[in-house]
Write an enzyme that holds these catalytic residues in place. Structure first.
Site, PDB file in Angstrom:
ATOM      1  N   GLY A  79       0.780  -1.244   0.000  1.00  0.00           N
ATOM      2  CA  GLY A  79       0.000   0.000   0.000  1.00  0.00           C
ATOM      3  C   GLY A  79       0.801   1.278   0.000  1.00  0.00           C
ATOM      4  O   GLY A  79       0.336   2.309  -0.491  1.00  0.00           O
ATOM      5  N   GLU A  87       4.112   4.172   6.127  1.00  0.00           N
ATOM      6  CA  GLU A  87       2.931   3.299   6.161  1.00  0.00           C
ATOM      7  C   GLU A  87       1.780   3.959   5.407  1.00  0.00           C
ATOM      8  O   GLU A  87       1.618   5.182   5.446  1.00  0.00           O
ATOM      9  CB  GLU A  87       2.588   3.041   7.638  1.00  0.00           C
ATOM     10  CG  GLU A  87       1.381   2.189   7.901  1.00  0.00           C
ATOM     11  CD  GLU A  87       1.481   0.749   7.392  1.00  0.00           C
ATOM     12  OE1 GLU A  87       1.614   0.577   6.175  1.00  0.00           O
ATOM     13  OE2 GLU A  87       1.372  -0.183   8.210  1.00  0.00           O
ATOM     14  N   ASP A  88       0.993   3.140   4.737  1.00  0.00           N
ATOM     15  CA  ASP A  88      -0.128   3.697   3.974  1.00  0.00           C
ATOM     16  C   ASP A  88      -1.250   4.192   4.889  1.00  0.00           C
ATOM     17  O   ASP A  88      -1.695   5.323   4.776  1.00  0.00           O
ATOM     18  CB  ASP A  88      -0.671   2.665   2.959  1.00  0.00           C
ATOM     19  CG  ASP A  88      -1.035   1.314   3.591  1.00  0.00           C
ATOM     20  OD1 ASP A  88      -0.806   1.133   4.806  1.00  0.00           O
ATOM     21  OD2 ASP A  88      -1.544   0.444   2.862  1.00  0.00           O
ATOM     22  N   ASP A  94      -4.938   2.107  11.104  1.00  0.00           N
ATOM     23  CA  ASP A  94      -6.340   1.895  11.450  1.00  0.00           C
ATOM     24  C   ASP A  94      -6.398   1.543  12.944  1.00  0.00           C
ATOM     25  O   ASP A  94      -6.317   2.441  13.782  1.00  0.00           O
ATOM     26  CB  ASP A  94      -6.838   0.765  10.519  1.00  0.00           C
ATOM     27  CG  ASP A  94      -8.321   0.489  10.617  1.00  0.00           C
ATOM     28  OD1 ASP A  94      -9.078   1.412  10.922  1.00  0.00           O
ATOM     29  OD2 ASP A  94      -8.733  -0.667  10.385  1.00  0.00           O
ATOM     30  N   PHE A 103     -14.079   2.914   4.661  1.00  0.00           N
ATOM     31  CA  PHE A 103     -13.092   2.145   3.904  1.00  0.00           C
ATOM     32  C   PHE A 103     -12.671   2.939   2.671  1.00  0.00           C
ATOM     33  O   PHE A 103     -13.499   3.290   1.835  1.00  0.00           O
ATOM     34  CB  PHE A 103     -13.647   0.768   3.505  1.00  0.00           C
ATOM     35  CG  PHE A 103     -12.555  -0.146   3.066  1.00  0.00           C
ATOM     36  CD1 PHE A 103     -11.779  -0.836   3.992  1.00  0.00           C
ATOM     37  CD2 PHE A 103     -12.247  -0.279   1.719  1.00  0.00           C
ATOM     38  CE1 PHE A 103     -10.735  -1.650   3.585  1.00  0.00           C
ATOM     39  CE2 PHE A 103     -11.205  -1.095   1.305  1.00  0.00           C
ATOM     40  CZ  PHE A 103     -10.453  -1.781   2.243  1.00  0.00           C
ATOM     41  N   ASP A 110      -5.810  -0.477  -1.329  1.00  0.00           N
ATOM     42  CA  ASP A 110      -6.576  -1.399  -2.178  1.00  0.00           C
ATOM     43  C   ASP A 110      -7.830  -1.941  -1.519  1.00  0.00           C
ATOM     44  O   ASP A 110      -7.985  -1.888  -0.305  1.00  0.00           O
ATOM     45  CB  ASP A 110      -5.698  -2.596  -2.543  1.00  0.00           C
ATOM     46  CG  ASP A 110      -5.541  -3.571  -1.368  1.00  0.00           C
ATOM     47  OD1 ASP A 110      -5.147  -3.116  -0.281  1.00  0.00           O
ATOM     48  OD2 ASP A 110      -5.846  -4.767  -1.531  1.00  0.00           O
ATOM     49  N   ARG A 140      -5.418   0.369  -6.348  1.00  0.00           N
ATOM     50  CA  ARG A 140      -4.166   0.983  -5.869  1.00  0.00           C
ATOM     51  C   ARG A 140      -3.727   2.105  -6.801  1.00  0.00           C
ATOM     52  O   ARG A 140      -3.131   3.091  -6.378  1.00  0.00           O
ATOM     53  CB  ARG A 140      -3.043  -0.053  -5.813  1.00  0.00           C
ATOM     54  CG  ARG A 140      -3.206  -1.105  -4.740  1.00  0.00           C
ATOM     55  CD  ARG A 140      -1.891  -1.849  -4.547  1.00  0.00           C
ATOM     56  NE  ARG A 140      -2.051  -3.127  -3.876  1.00  0.00           N
ATOM     57  CZ  ARG A 140      -2.146  -3.295  -2.558  1.00  0.00           C
ATOM     58  NH1 ARG A 140      -2.104  -2.248  -1.766  1.00  0.00           N
ATOM     59  NH2 ARG A 140      -2.279  -4.488  -2.033  1.00  0.00           N
TER      60      ARG A 140
HETATM   61  P1  IMP Z   1      -4.356  -1.836  11.405  1.00  0.00           P
HETATM   62  O1  IMP Z   1      -3.488  -2.955  11.867  1.00  0.00           O
HETATM   63  O2  IMP Z   1      -5.784  -2.020  11.878  1.00  0.00           O
HETATM   64  O3  IMP Z   1      -3.843  -0.466  11.741  1.00  0.00           O
HETATM   65  O4  IMP Z   1      -4.522  -2.000   9.855  1.00  0.00           O
HETATM   66  C1  IMP Z   1      -3.639  -1.534   8.963  1.00  0.00           C
HETATM   67  C2  IMP Z   1      -3.856  -2.206   7.640  1.00  0.00           C
HETATM   68  O5  IMP Z   1      -5.246  -2.442   7.360  1.00  0.00           O
HETATM   69  C3  IMP Z   1      -3.378  -1.282   6.541  1.00  0.00           C
HETATM   70  O6  IMP Z   1      -2.015  -1.459   6.278  1.00  0.00           O
HETATM   71  C4  IMP Z   1      -4.284  -1.676   5.381  1.00  0.00           C
HETATM   72  O7  IMP Z   1      -3.719  -2.745   4.682  1.00  0.00           O
HETATM   73  C5  IMP Z   1      -5.562  -2.145   6.016  1.00  0.00           C
HETATM   74  N1  IMP Z   1      -6.642  -1.117   6.006  1.00  0.00           N
HETATM   75  C6  IMP Z   1      -7.246  -0.576   7.086  1.00  0.00           C
HETATM   76  N2  IMP Z   1      -8.178   0.306   6.697  1.00  0.00           N
HETATM   77  C7  IMP Z   1      -8.149   0.336   5.357  1.00  0.00           C
HETATM   78  C8  IMP Z   1      -8.884   1.100   4.364  1.00  0.00           C
HETATM   79  O8  IMP Z   1      -9.740   1.948   4.650  1.00  0.00           O
HETATM   80  N3  IMP Z   1      -8.548   0.862   3.069  1.00  0.00           N
HETATM   81  C9  IMP Z   1      -7.601  -0.041   2.685  1.00  0.00           C
HETATM   82  N4  IMP Z   1      -6.894  -0.763   3.586  1.00  0.00           N
HETATM   83  C10 IMP Z   1      -7.166  -0.577   4.908  1.00  0.00           C
END
Ligand code: IMP
Length: 179
Positions: free
Chosen positions: A43, A98-99, A102, A151, A158, A164
């Protein structure tokens, strides 16, 4: 692709401008130091390339691959390194690119893994922050955009490996992933 978006949150131009601003901050903060950018695949690749080109300091670039996430089936924080760094980071100033952050669980895991390798410093630069979803505290040294709990896709992000290459960032229509 664009017709699958409910709303464009940030246009290509807004994203580029914001990345330039953040790059200025990073260049100022790390002036005179050798910065190692660690980009989390896949990402963050679009973010990484724009950010790196806007930096005015020497950098090295390396990639970390982790298992991807898709809404509805993944457990937050249950990740696995699928591609490790090629370079050693001991004694280096590391900035994790980092992309999206969340829940923060993925980053918590990655930061723990990287800290064990004894970098001289470690910070995080996030493209997008969904701070109201956070389950664990993650200090973000830099972030480009804060977004609501929706989302989003585009600019590297993606859904099922698609979108992407959208040059903007937008909210994906619910009917696309609730099919
Ligand atoms: P975390 O561990 O919950 O912080 O999740 C991080 C990962 O979840 C990111 O690197 C993304 O791959 C994915 N992710 C979380 N929210 C989204 C979104 O809104 N769009 C796309 N990918 C997401």
């Amino acid at each position: 692709m664009i017709e699958d978006l409910e709303k464009v949150l940030f246009t290509e131009r807004e994203i580029r401008n914001r990345i330039r601003e953040v790059a200025k901050e990073i260049s100022r903060d790390y002036r005179g130091r050798d910065l190692m950018l660690v980009a989390v695949l896949k990402g963050s690749i679009f973010f990484l390339t724009h950010l790196a080109q806007a930096l005015k300091i020497h950098t090295r670039i390396d990639f970390l691959g982790i298992e991807s996430f898709s809404p509805g089936k993944a457990l937050p924080g249950v990740v696995r390194i699928s591609k490790d760094l090629d370079l050693a980071i001991q004694g280096m100033d590391v900035l994790v690119v980092e992309d999206i952050v969340d829940t923060g669980m993925t980053l918590r895991y990655l930061l723990n893994v990287l800290r064990e390798r004894q970098p001289s410093s470690i910070g995080v630069c996030a493209f997008v922050d969904k701070s109201n979803r956070r389950l664990v505290e993650i200090p973000l040294k830099y972030r480009c955009f804060e977004i609501p709990d929706r989302f989003v896709v585009g600019f590297g992000l993606d859904y099922n490996q698609r979108y992407r290459n959208l040059p903007c960032l937008g909210i994906l229509k619910k009917e696309i992933y609730q099919k």
